[in-house]
Design a protein around this motif. Sequence first.
Motif, PDB file in Angstrom:
ATOM      1  N   UNK A  33      34.885  39.332  45.304  1.00  0.00           N
ATOM      2  CA  UNK A  33      36.059  38.478  44.438  1.00  0.00           C
ATOM      3  C   UNK A  33      37.299  39.159  44.585  1.00  0.00           C
ATOM      4  N   UNK A  34      38.427  38.195  44.295  1.00  0.00           N
ATOM      5  CA  UNK A  34      39.507  38.522  43.932  1.00  0.00           C
ATOM      6  C   UNK A  34      39.770  38.414  42.441  1.00  0.00           C
ATOM      7  N   UNK A  35      40.662  39.526  42.168  1.00  0.00           N
ATOM      8  CA  UNK A  35      41.162  39.599  40.796  1.00  0.00           C
ATOM      9  C   UNK A  35      42.524  38.852  40.569  1.00  0.00           C
ATOM     10  N   UNK A  36      42.680  38.107  39.689  1.00  0.00           N
ATOM     11  CA  UNK A  36      43.921  37.427  39.459  1.00  0.00           C
ATOM     12  C   UNK A  36      44.107  37.396  37.849  1.00  0.00           C
ATOM     13  N   UNK A  37      45.413  37.201  37.707  1.00  0.00           N
ATOM     14  CA  UNK A  37      45.975  37.230  36.180  1.00  0.00           C
ATOM     15  C   UNK A  37      46.700  36.037  36.006  1.00  0.00           C
ATOM     16  N   UNK A  38      46.862  35.477  34.843  1.00  0.00           N
ATOM     17  CA  UNK A  38      47.919  34.453  34.474  1.00  0.00           C
ATOM     18  C   UNK A  38      48.219  34.575  32.952  1.00  0.00           C
ATOM     19  N   UNK A  39      49.493  34.834  32.648  1.00  0.00           N
ATOM     20  CA  UNK A  39      50.027  35.106  31.429  1.00  0.00           C
ATOM     21  C   UNK A  39      50.340  33.695  31.097  1.00  0.00           C
ATOM     22  N   UNK A  40      50.835  33.631  29.793  1.00  0.00           N
ATOM     23  CA  UNK A  40      51.288  32.581  29.042  1.00  0.00           C
ATOM     24  C   UNK A  40      52.402  32.110  29.786  1.00  0.00           C
TER      25      UNK A  40
ATOM     26  N   UNK B 158      43.595  20.381  39.479  1.00  0.00           N
ATOM     27  CA  UNK B 158      44.808  20.911  39.012  1.00  0.00           C
ATOM     28  C   UNK B 158      44.863  20.425  37.602  1.00  0.00           C
ATOM     29  N   UNK B 159      44.760  19.047  37.316  1.00  0.00           N
ATOM     30  CA  UNK B 159      44.801  18.646  35.821  1.00  0.00           C
ATOM     31  C   UNK B 159      43.811  19.545  34.789  1.00  0.00           C
ATOM     32  N   UNK B 160      42.652  19.543  35.452  1.00  0.00           N
ATOM     33  CA  UNK B 160      41.384  20.370  34.462  1.00  0.00           C
ATOM     34  C   UNK B 160      41.886  21.935  34.444  1.00  0.00           C
ATOM     35  N   UNK B 161      42.520  22.216  35.418  1.00  0.00           N
ATOM     36  CA  UNK B 161      43.021  23.737  35.165  1.00  0.00           C
ATOM     37  C   UNK B 161      44.170  23.728  34.118  1.00  0.00           C
ATOM     38  N   UNK B 162      45.092  22.982  34.256  1.00  0.00           N
ATOM     39  CA  UNK B 162      46.184  22.799  33.067  1.00  0.00           C
ATOM     40  C   UNK B 162      45.491  22.704  31.694  1.00  0.00           C
ATOM     41  N   UNK B 163      44.735  21.625  31.461  1.00  0.00           N
ATOM     42  CA  UNK B 163      43.837  21.431  30.195  1.00  0.00           C
ATOM     43  C   UNK B 163      43.159  22.909  29.734  1.00  0.00           C
ATOM     44  N   UNK B 164      42.425  23.438  30.624  1.00  0.00           N
ATOM     45  CA  UNK B 164      41.969  24.761  30.242  1.00  0.00           C
ATOM     46  C   UNK B 164      42.795  25.829  29.753  1.00  0.00           C
ATOM     47  N   UNK B 165      44.038  26.179  30.564  1.00  0.00           N
ATOM     48  CA  UNK B 165      45.006  27.009  30.382  1.00  0.00           C
ATOM     49  C   UNK B 165      45.594  26.786  29.214  1.00  0.00           C
ATOM     50  N   UNK B 166      45.832  25.332  28.710  1.00  0.00           N
ATOM     51  CA  UNK B 166      46.439  25.047  27.398  1.00  0.00           C
ATOM     52  C   UNK B 166      45.582  25.394  26.362  1.00  0.00           C
TER      53      UNK B 166
END
Length: 206
Positions: free
Chosen positions: A182-189, A130-138
């Motif tokens: 695959x699943x398509x998924x989006x994440x905005x800022x 989860x921390x890795x994902x947070x760093x990537x999105x940041x």
Amino acid sequence: MTLSNPERRAASAANVFQSRVPGVGDFSLRPLAVPDDMPLLHRWVTQDYARYWGMQQATLAEVSDAYHALQQGVHTDCYLGLYHGEAAFLLECYQPAHDALAAHYPVAAGDIGMHFLVAPAETRIPGFTRAVMRVILDFLFRDSATHRVVVEPDVRNAKIHAINRHAGFVYQHEIDLPHKRAHLAFCTREQHQAARQSAGQRKEPA
């Protein structure tokens, strides 16, 4: 996380991003180096836990060729993620408009696609992925031109679906890509920031 000598040697290039995740530690990103990082990456992608990466049977030469081709392209960037200075994850960023994904949804300006793979850990750290994902999105959202991150994980990969949803990704529908369902998924800022705030209120790691 305690990693082996190849991971330590792979941490020597210049960083392009640094971040500290409370309760977990210090992270950074640097461009993936071909061929120097390839023995390390080959060791990761050929293990069973990385089966959804699709390179379990690949030789070192095949892994090197694949990432050389990606690095030579103008629509993909690859990075090595470091944890306390040791190699800990791989990040691939790509332009959906120039990918097979473009046939499955209306690509918008500011969309960026990404894949990531966490290294096999010798010592498990709660909340690490989860921390890795947070760093990537940041890292991705630090660019004001990035409005939305797009992912297309294998439908069978239950672990990554949980990580994605925790980070703020909103799942859409299933799609058929050339190599997977695959699943398509989006994440905005805004969705990412809301997810971070919610996680902080729950006092969860990362």
